[in-house]
Design an enzyme around this catalytic site. Sequence first.
Site, PDB file in Angstrom:
ATOM      1  N   PRO A 120       0.818  -1.225   0.000  1.00  0.00           N
ATOM      2  CA  PRO A 120       0.000   0.000   0.000  1.00  0.00           C
ATOM      3  C   PRO A 120       0.854   1.278   0.000  1.00  0.00           C
ATOM      4  CG  PRO A 120      -0.749  -1.539   1.696  1.00  0.00           C
ATOM      5  CD  PRO A 120       0.571  -2.041   1.191  1.00  0.00           C
ATOM      6  N   GLU A 136       3.401  -8.799   8.656  1.00  0.00           N
ATOM      7  CA  GLU A 136       3.423  -7.336   8.820  1.00  0.00           C
ATOM      8  C   GLU A 136       4.333  -6.658   7.803  1.00  0.00           C
ATOM      9  OE1 GLU A 136       0.629  -7.970  10.816  1.00  0.00           O
ATOM     10  OE2 GLU A 136       2.259  -9.159  11.647  1.00  0.00           O
ATOM     11  N   ARG A 193      -3.111  -9.011 -20.773  1.00  0.00           N
ATOM     12  CA  ARG A 193      -4.101  -8.511 -21.731  1.00  0.00           C
ATOM     13  C   ARG A 193      -3.499  -7.554 -22.747  1.00  0.00           C
ATOM     14  NH1 ARG A 193      -9.193  -9.372 -20.412  1.00  0.00           N
ATOM     15  NH2 ARG A 193      -9.904  -7.553 -21.563  1.00  0.00           N
ATOM     16  N   ASP A 219     -10.842  -2.104 -24.669  1.00  0.00           N
ATOM     17  CA  ASP A 219     -10.968  -2.162 -23.217  1.00  0.00           C
ATOM     18  C   ASP A 219     -11.170  -0.776 -22.626  1.00  0.00           C
ATOM     19  OD1 ASP A 219     -10.808  -4.800 -22.714  1.00  0.00           O
ATOM     20  OD2 ASP A 219      -8.846  -4.773 -21.760  1.00  0.00           O
TER      21      ASP A 219
END
Length: 261
Positions: free
Chosen positions: A87, A114, A152, A167
Amino acid sequence: MRFDVITLFPQLVEQVTASGVVGRAADQGLIELHCWNPRDYTRDRHRRVDDRPYGGGPGMVMMAEPLAGAIAAVRRQSAARLIYLSPQGERIDQPLLAAELERGGVTFLCGRYEGIDERLLQAEVEAEWSLGDYVISGGELAAMVCIDAMTRLVPGALGHADSAQQDSFSDGLLDCPQYTRPEDYRGRRVPRVLLDGNHREIDAWRERQALGRSWLRRPDLLAERQLDQRQQQLLQEFIAEYEDTRQRRAAAAESEQEDST
Ligand code: 9WO
């Protein structure tokens, strides 16, 4: 395109090639996926990959040495960049993934628990990517998302030559709505223009919808982008129709109120 993934859960990550577009691309040799388990690079009897955090606190931290062993093994076979998924990373999007594809391969480092000893990250990691502002249980699902999205973009991976072009986001816009049979689903009809077979009008309708939805739902996408004259015209048409529908709905709601009094 070669993907290498350093993970404590290789069987989980390998599932990304078990079916669908990514599965077919792997069968055709358009992509290769190799998983590397840090546990195979431990030297102790218990094959430990994690230990308690210095400074205390709950949970466990992944140790540097087993990861360094796995990374060294990958680097003997691949010159690709090592990318950590967390993150704290840079938010990824379609252009970033397309740019990475040009480099010919990627190695993903998946954390668990963690996280990973910071010194290993500093010494080895070349980039850090995030899917978005939420925490999941490890980097594996994020690596699978990246592998799917990048596959893709590999030429030939999608059935139709131009499907990747169609797309969402290939043009920096949201997709237009899609319909299939029946023509009438519980009183909701397929837009007339899609049934008439006029492909110029269908293309214009689809582009108008893509622009309109982007305007309604993701104005940030439109702000980043220059619309040509034709697209500005199509968006104005969408907005006019949208305002018109809104006014007629408001008028209908008002006369409904009068009826009930
Ligand atoms: C776990 C944790 C437990 C208690 C308090 C704080 C905590 N933070 C974390 C945590 O962030 N763990 C990470 C799990 C460690 C690195 C791998 N993990 C991870 C990657 N979670 N979410 C991602 C991720 C990756 C890419 N895009 C979005 C999320």
